[in-house]
Write a protein that holds these residues in place. Structure first.
Motif, PDB file in Angstrom:
ATOM      1  N   ARG A 139       8.912  -4.304   2.315  1.00  0.00           N
ATOM      2  CA  ARG A 139       9.086  -2.882   2.054  1.00  0.00           C
ATOM      3  C   ARG A 139       8.426  -2.548   0.726  1.00  0.00           C
ATOM      4  O   ARG A 139       8.568  -3.295  -0.240  1.00  0.00           O
ATOM      5  CB  ARG A 139      10.578  -2.512   1.997  1.00  0.00           C
ATOM      6  CG  ARG A 139      11.333  -2.699   3.314  1.00  0.00           C
ATOM      7  CD  ARG A 139      12.800  -2.388   3.113  1.00  0.00           C
ATOM      8  NE  ARG A 139      13.593  -2.591   4.311  1.00  0.00           N
ATOM      9  CZ  ARG A 139      13.874  -1.645   5.200  1.00  0.00           C
ATOM     10  NH1 ARG A 139      13.411  -0.425   5.007  1.00  0.00           N
ATOM     11  NH2 ARG A 139      14.602  -1.907   6.270  1.00  0.00           N
ATOM     12  N   LEU A 140       7.729  -1.433   0.692  1.00  0.00           N
ATOM     13  CA  LEU A 140       7.100  -0.949  -0.534  1.00  0.00           C
ATOM     14  C   LEU A 140       7.579   0.467  -0.803  1.00  0.00           C
ATOM     15  O   LEU A 140       7.667   1.289   0.119  1.00  0.00           O
ATOM     16  CB  LEU A 140       5.577  -0.955  -0.406  1.00  0.00           C
ATOM     17  CG  LEU A 140       4.841  -2.270  -0.676  1.00  0.00           C
ATOM     18  CD1 LEU A 140       3.341  -2.071  -0.485  1.00  0.00           C
ATOM     19  CD2 LEU A 140       5.125  -2.783  -2.075  1.00  0.00           C
ATOM     20  N   THR A 141       7.875   0.746  -2.074  1.00  0.00           N
ATOM     21  CA  THR A 141       8.325   2.084  -2.458  1.00  0.00           C
ATOM     22  C   THR A 141       7.599   2.484  -3.733  1.00  0.00           C
ATOM     23  O   THR A 141       7.499   1.696  -4.675  1.00  0.00           O
ATOM     24  CB  THR A 141       9.842   2.110  -2.703  1.00  0.00           C
ATOM     25  OG1 THR A 141      10.528   1.716  -1.510  1.00  0.00           O
ATOM     26  CG2 THR A 141      10.302   3.506  -3.098  1.00  0.00           C
ATOM     27  N   GLY A 142       7.086   3.706  -3.760  1.00  0.00           N
ATOM     28  CA  GLY A 142       6.433   4.195  -4.960  1.00  0.00           C
ATOM     29  C   GLY A 142       5.428   5.277  -4.642  1.00  0.00           C
ATOM     30  O   GLY A 142       5.289   5.727  -3.500  1.00  0.00           O
ATOM     31  N   ASP A 146      -0.146   4.400  -7.050  1.00  0.00           N
ATOM     32  CA  ASP A 146       0.374   3.173  -7.676  1.00  0.00           C
ATOM     33  C   ASP A 146       0.373   2.019  -6.684  1.00  0.00           C
ATOM     34  O   ASP A 146       0.017   0.888  -7.032  1.00  0.00           O
ATOM     35  CB  ASP A 146       1.784   3.410  -8.213  1.00  0.00           C
ATOM     36  CG  ASP A 146       1.817   4.424  -9.344  1.00  0.00           C
ATOM     37  OD1 ASP A 146       0.758   4.629  -9.968  1.00  0.00           O
ATOM     38  OD2 ASP A 146       2.887   5.009  -9.582  1.00  0.00           O
ATOM     39  N   LEU A 147       0.757   2.288  -5.447  1.00  0.00           N
ATOM     40  CA  LEU A 147       0.800   1.232  -4.441  1.00  0.00           C
ATOM     41  C   LEU A 147      -0.600   0.711  -4.126  1.00  0.00           C
ATOM     42  O   LEU A 147      -0.793  -0.479  -3.880  1.00  0.00           O
ATOM     43  CB  LEU A 147       1.465   1.742  -3.163  1.00  0.00           C
ATOM     44  CG  LEU A 147       2.919   2.211  -3.289  1.00  0.00           C
ATOM     45  CD1 LEU A 147       3.437   2.662  -1.927  1.00  0.00           C
ATOM     46  CD2 LEU A 147       3.804   1.111  -3.846  1.00  0.00           C
ATOM     47  N   LEU A 148      -1.569   1.615  -4.134  1.00  0.00           N
ATOM     48  CA  LEU A 148      -2.936   1.233  -3.768  1.00  0.00           C
ATOM     49  C   LEU A 148      -3.656   0.492  -4.889  1.00  0.00           C
ATOM     50  O   LEU A 148      -4.582  -0.282  -4.625  1.00  0.00           O
ATOM     51  CB  LEU A 148      -3.745   2.475  -3.383  1.00  0.00           C
ATOM     52  CG  LEU A 148      -3.281   3.230  -2.136  1.00  0.00           C
ATOM     53  CD1 LEU A 148      -4.141   4.472  -1.927  1.00  0.00           C
ATOM     54  CD2 LEU A 148      -3.319   2.345  -0.906  1.00  0.00           C
ATOM     55  N   THR A 149      -3.243   0.701  -6.127  1.00  0.00           N
ATOM     56  CA  THR A 149      -3.983   0.134  -7.257  1.00  0.00           C
ATOM     57  C   THR A 149      -3.270  -1.008  -7.966  1.00  0.00           C
ATOM     58  O   THR A 149      -3.892  -1.714  -8.754  1.00  0.00           O
ATOM     59  CB  THR A 149      -4.284   1.235  -8.290  1.00  0.00           C
ATOM     60  OG1 THR A 149      -3.047   1.842  -8.722  1.00  0.00           O
ATOM     61  CG2 THR A 149      -5.168   2.311  -7.677  1.00  0.00           C
ATOM     62  N   GLU A 154      -1.114  -7.187  -3.834  1.00  0.00           N
ATOM     63  CA  GLU A 154      -2.172  -7.833  -3.049  1.00  0.00           C
ATOM     64  C   GLU A 154      -1.648  -8.882  -2.065  1.00  0.00           C
ATOM     65  O   GLU A 154      -2.176  -9.002  -0.959  1.00  0.00           O
ATOM     66  CB  GLU A 154      -3.205  -8.454  -3.987  1.00  0.00           C
ATOM     67  CG  GLU A 154      -4.050  -7.413  -4.722  1.00  0.00           C
ATOM     68  CD  GLU A 154      -5.099  -8.070  -5.595  1.00  0.00           C
ATOM     69  OE1 GLU A 154      -5.234  -9.322  -5.539  1.00  0.00           O
ATOM     70  OE2 GLU A 154      -5.780  -7.346  -6.346  1.00  0.00           O
ATOM     71  N   PRO A 155      -0.599  -9.672  -2.408  1.00  0.00           N
ATOM     72  CA  PRO A 155      -0.089 -10.647  -1.424  1.00  0.00           C
ATOM     73  C   PRO A 155       0.458 -10.022  -0.150  1.00  0.00           C
ATOM     74  O   PRO A 155       0.676 -10.717   0.839  1.00  0.00           O
ATOM     75  CB  PRO A 155       1.021 -11.372  -2.208  1.00  0.00           C
ATOM     76  CG  PRO A 155       0.675 -11.192  -3.646  1.00  0.00           C
ATOM     77  CD  PRO A 155       0.050  -9.832  -3.724  1.00  0.00           C
ATOM     78  N   GLN A 180      -6.197   1.123   4.561  1.00  0.00           N
ATOM     79  CA  GLN A 180      -7.401   0.563   3.972  1.00  0.00           C
ATOM     80  C   GLN A 180      -7.078  -0.658   3.113  1.00  0.00           C
ATOM     81  O   GLN A 180      -7.882  -1.592   3.025  1.00  0.00           O
ATOM     82  CB  GLN A 180      -8.111   1.626   3.134  1.00  0.00           C
ATOM     83  CG  GLN A 180      -8.727   2.747   3.958  1.00  0.00           C
ATOM     84  CD  GLN A 180      -9.406   3.786   3.091  1.00  0.00           C
ATOM     85  OE1 GLN A 180      -9.325   3.742   1.865  1.00  0.00           O
ATOM     86  NE2 GLN A 180     -10.084   4.735   3.729  1.00  0.00           N
ATOM     87  N   CYS A 181      -5.921  -0.643   2.483  1.00  0.00           N
ATOM     88  CA  CYS A 181      -5.481  -1.782   1.662  1.00  0.00           C
ATOM     89  C   CYS A 181      -4.478  -2.666   2.394  1.00  0.00           C
ATOM     90  O   CYS A 181      -4.476  -3.887   2.213  1.00  0.00           O
ATOM     91  CB  CYS A 181      -4.848  -1.281   0.361  1.00  0.00           C
ATOM     92  SG  CYS A 181      -5.980  -0.478  -0.771  1.00  0.00           S
ATOM     93  N   PHE A 182      -3.621  -2.034   3.189  1.00  0.00           N
ATOM     94  CA  PHE A 182      -2.564  -2.762   3.905  1.00  0.00           C
ATOM     95  C   PHE A 182      -2.707  -2.461   5.396  1.00  0.00           C
ATOM     96  O   PHE A 182      -2.044  -1.554   5.923  1.00  0.00           O
ATOM     97  CB  PHE A 182      -1.185  -2.349   3.393  1.00  0.00           C
ATOM     98  CG  PHE A 182      -1.031  -2.428   1.897  1.00  0.00           C
ATOM     99  CD1 PHE A 182      -0.883  -3.656   1.265  1.00  0.00           C
ATOM    100  CD2 PHE A 182      -1.057  -1.270   1.125  1.00  0.00           C
ATOM    101  CE1 PHE A 182      -0.745  -3.724  -0.107  1.00  0.00           C
ATOM    102  CE2 PHE A 182      -0.918  -1.334  -0.256  1.00  0.00           C
ATOM    103  CZ  PHE A 182      -0.767  -2.572  -0.874  1.00  0.00           C
ATOM    104  N   PRO A 183      -3.564  -3.175   6.099  1.00  0.00           N
ATOM    105  CA  PRO A 183      -3.885  -2.827   7.493  1.00  0.00           C
ATOM    106  C   PRO A 183      -2.719  -2.942   8.456  1.00  0.00           C
ATOM    107  O   PRO A 183      -2.783  -2.412   9.564  1.00  0.00           O
ATOM    108  CB  PRO A 183      -4.990  -3.825   7.853  1.00  0.00           C
ATOM    109  CG  PRO A 183      -4.853  -4.947   6.868  1.00  0.00           C
ATOM    110  CD  PRO A 183      -4.334  -4.333   5.613  1.00  0.00           C
TER     111      PRO A 183
END
Length: 255
Positions: A139-142, A146-149, A154-155, A180-183
């Motif tokens: 899970r990613l939050t933000g 910020d999430l893309l950069t 990256e893992p 594009q970053c997290f397919p």
């Protein structure tokens, strides 16, 4: 199964109890020291479920106490997807794969049971599945940028993701940009951290519109919904849309 097993009532506990009574009666007729293993699909009190499991409640009662399995040397339980121990002889092996993001923190494993011939407690060993056989969930939050950069994420480029965006305004095409970053992004939510301020009094719809132009009304709508007014580019788009709408309306009147 209540009728078939002659259970006292239509409940999860009552049906399991009737089944176990028959098993214990069968064991009593066998040689002393006979070891017993029961496989059951059940929700035992004290265990922890998750949202990806099917509801097995009957008559509003979905749990059964561990005491239902008294007298059994080892109980291998199914239904709950997280590997866990109810007591020293009752265990859930858990599912080998994750079925929803509620299982993000699970370590998927295989369970090996060593049941000696004497009346000793079983030895339970869990062998985690190799990482390449597990479905990585995260899970990613933000904020989207910020999430893309952030290089710390990256893992997660090979993980199935549930993303919650906290941007005040919903970003443009967020899913396309994330992929594009997290397919393997699957789920996307927008929960802004800034909640638009609410007026202490609520005027009527006609009062809000009285004496105001279309552009002012659309500006206020956007500001109320997301908490920030339109920027210069959005202002231009709104003005263009309103002008086009007026032209279309005039053309219809002249036809």
């Amino acid at each position: 199964m209540r009728t078939h097993l002659e259970a006292e009532e239509a409940s999860h506990q009552a049906v399991l109890s009737s089944a176990l009574d028959r098993i214990r009666a069968d064991l009593a007729a066998r040689p002393a020291g006979t070891r017993s293993i029961v496989l059951a699909h059940a929700f035992v009190t004290g265990a922890t479920g998750c949202r990806s499991e099917r509801d097995i409640s009957v008559g509003g009662v979905d749990h059964a106490p561990a005491s239902v399995f008294d007298g059994i040397d080892y109980v291998a339980l199914g239904h709950l997807h997280g590997a866990q121990q109810v007591n020293d002889h009752i265990h859930y092996s858990g599912s080998p794969l994750a079925y929803s993001f509620s299982e993000t923190g699970h370590t998927k494993s295989l369970t090996l049971i060593d049941l000696p011939p004497q009346a000793a407690a079983p030895t339970v060993t869990r062998h985690p599945l190799p990482p390449d056989l597990q479905l990585p969930l995260a899970r990613l939050t933000g904020r989207l940028e910020d999430l893309l950069t952030d290089p710390a994420h990256e893992p997660l480029t090979k993980a199935w993701l549930h993303v919650t965006l906290t941007d005040t305004a919903r970003p443009y095409e967020p899913m396309a940009r994330l992929k594009q970053c997290f397919p393997h992004t699957l789920d996307l939510q927008h929960l802004p951290t800034t909640i638009p301020a609410q007026a202490t009094t609520t005027p009527t719809y006609s009062e809000r519109l009285r004496g105001r132009g279309d552009l002012d009304i659309t500006h206020d709508f956007i500001t109320t919904v997301r908490g920030t007014p339109p920027n210069n580019e959005e202002h231009s788009l709104l003005q263009e849309a309103i002008d086009t709408s007026r032209v279309n309306a005039q053309e219809k009147e002249t036809v």
